[in-house]
Design a protein around this motif. Structure first.
Motif, short mmCIF file in Angstrom:
data_model
loop_
_atom_site.label_atom_id
_atom_site.label_comp_id
_atom_site.label_asym_id
_atom_site.label_seq_id
_atom_site.Cartn_x
_atom_site.Cartn_y
_atom_site.Cartn_z
N SER A 150 0.66 -1.19 -0.17
CA SER A 150 0.03 -0.17 0.05
C SER A 150 0.91 1.27 -0.09
O SER A 150 0.06 2.43 -0.24
CB SER A 150 -0.95 0.01 1.18
N PHE A 151 2.36 1.26 0.24
CA PHE A 151 2.99 2.13 0.24
C PHE A 151 3.98 2.35 -1.06
O PHE A 151 4.72 3.34 -1.10
CB PHE A 151 4.07 2.18 1.36
N ARG A 152 3.42 1.67 -2.24
CA ARG A 152 3.94 1.97 -3.57
C ARG A 152 3.66 3.21 -3.79
O ARG A 152 2.83 4.00 -3.50
CB ARG A 152 3.35 1.25 -4.54
N GLY A 153 4.92 4.20 -4.24
CA GLY A 153 4.97 5.58 -4.52
C GLY A 153 5.58 6.20 -3.70
O GLY A 153 5.99 7.43 -3.33
N GLN A 154 5.92 5.56 -2.39
CA GLN A 154 6.72 6.10 -1.47
C GLN A 154 7.74 5.21 -0.98
O GLN A 154 7.88 3.96 -1.58
CB GLN A 154 5.78 6.32 -0.10
N ASN A 155 8.81 5.57 -0.48
CA ASN A 155 9.96 4.74 0.25
C ASN A 155 9.80 4.27 1.50
O ASN A 155 8.78 5.07 2.25
CB ASN A 155 11.22 5.60 0.21
N VAL A 156 10.09 3.00 1.84
CA VAL A 156 9.82 2.50 3.02
C VAL A 156 11.06 2.11 3.81
O VAL A 156 12.16 1.57 3.16
CB VAL A 156 8.94 1.30 2.99
N ALA A 157 11.18 2.48 5.16
CA ALA A 157 12.31 1.89 5.70
C ALA A 157 11.74 0.96 6.83
O ALA A 157 10.77 1.25 7.55
CB ALA A 157 12.88 2.93 6.77
N LEU A 158 11.92 -0.32 6.44
CA LEU A 158 11.57 -1.56 7.12
C LEU A 158 12.51 -2.09 8.16
O LEU A 158 13.57 -2.48 7.83
CB LEU A 158 11.15 -2.64 6.44
N VAL A 159 12.11 -1.64 9.47
CA VAL A 159 13.14 -1.92 10.54
C VAL A 159 12.67 -2.94 11.54
O VAL A 159 11.68 -2.88 12.15
CB VAL A 159 13.35 -0.59 11.31
N PHE A 160 13.37 -4.19 11.57
CA PHE A 160 13.18 -5.11 12.32
C PHE A 160 13.75 -5.03 13.65
O PHE A 160 15.13 -4.67 13.37
CB PHE A 160 13.58 -6.49 11.54
N ASP B 193 12.46 1.08 -2.09
CA ASP B 193 12.06 2.25 -2.86
C ASP B 193 10.60 2.43 -3.37
O ASP B 193 9.73 1.35 -2.79
CB ASP B 193 13.04 2.41 -4.20
N SER B 194 10.27 3.47 -3.93
CA SER B 194 8.78 3.59 -4.26
C SER B 194 8.32 2.54 -5.16
O SER B 194 6.78 2.48 -5.46
CB SER B 194 8.70 4.92 -5.01
N GLN B 195 8.98 1.90 -5.98
CA GLN B 195 8.65 0.74 -6.64
C GLN B 195 8.59 -0.70 -6.00
O GLN B 195 8.20 -1.66 -6.69
CB GLN B 195 9.58 0.73 -8.08
N GLY B 196 8.91 -0.74 -4.99
CA GLY B 196 8.89 -1.95 -3.94
C GLY B 196 10.13 -2.60 -3.90
O GLY B 196 10.10 -3.78 -3.71
N LYS B 197 11.23 -2.05 -4.63
CA LYS B 197 12.43 -2.69 -4.62
C LYS B 197 13.37 -2.46 -3.50
O LYS B 197 13.57 -1.43 -2.90
CB LYS B 197 13.18 -2.55 -6.05
N VAL B 198 13.99 -3.59 -3.13
CA VAL B 198 15.13 -3.44 -2.07
C VAL B 198 16.30 -2.77 -2.49
O VAL B 198 17.15 -3.08 -3.49
CB VAL B 198 15.28 -4.67 -1.44
#
Length: 164
Positions: free
Chosen positions: A36-46, A132-137
């Motif tokens: 649902s965050f496509r178009g935004q970058n995500v910092a996924l912090v485990f 990234d905004s395209q869902g790529k690591v």
């Protein structure tokens, strides 16, 4: 954990690979889906556990520098194996204004999909994925137990997203 189980565990997603999608409840019980965050970058912090020393220090540093993430069009998603109830109390105590996601049940399923679940201790490893905004690591770090992440690496990874 036996060697056979370790060998069957998924690997950490490669740079440039599509990040595994998932849906987890946040600290308020609301569903949060990565895609649902496509178009935004995500910092996924485990992080291993709420209320633990190193984890609290790292997440407070993110909290105190949240503008850096926002300036890079990045949302922060913290993930641990704690329950949503523990995460709600933790977020309230520490003033976290970003989602903390409960990878509680099936226990560690998302951490497993990202290759960062430590079945021997029942916790997620200390790992970060910048998506990234395209869902790529675009960036990955997995630190040994007891070693905090270098916050300056976030600055570099987020700056690299802006230049791409």
């Amino acid at each position: 954990m036996t060697a056979a189980v370790e060998a069957a565990s998924p690997a950490v997603p490669a740079l440039g690979a599509t990040a595994p999608d998932f849906e987890l409840a946040n600290q308020y019980g609301e569903p949060v889906r990565l895609s649902s965050f496509r178009g935004q970058n995500v910092a996924l912090v485990f992080y291993p556990f709420a209320f633990s020393g190193i984890c609290t220090g790292e997440l407070c540093e993110i909290r105190d520098n949240l503008g850096m993430f926002e300036n890079s069009n990045a949302v922060v998603l913290g993930v641990s194996v704690d329950s949503k109830y523990s995460l709600r109390a933790y977020a309230a105590q520490e003033g976290y204004n970003f989602d903390l996601l409960a990878d509680f049940w099936p226990h560690g399923a998302v951490a497993t999909a990202y290759g960062v679940f430590d079945a021997g201790s029942g916790m997620a490893k200390r790992a970060t994925f910048i998506i990234d905004s395209q869902g790529k690591v675009r960036y990955t770090v997995v630190n040994p137990r007891g070693q905090a992440r270098d916050f300056n690496e976030y600055r570099t990874a987020l700056a690299d997203l802006k230049q791409a």
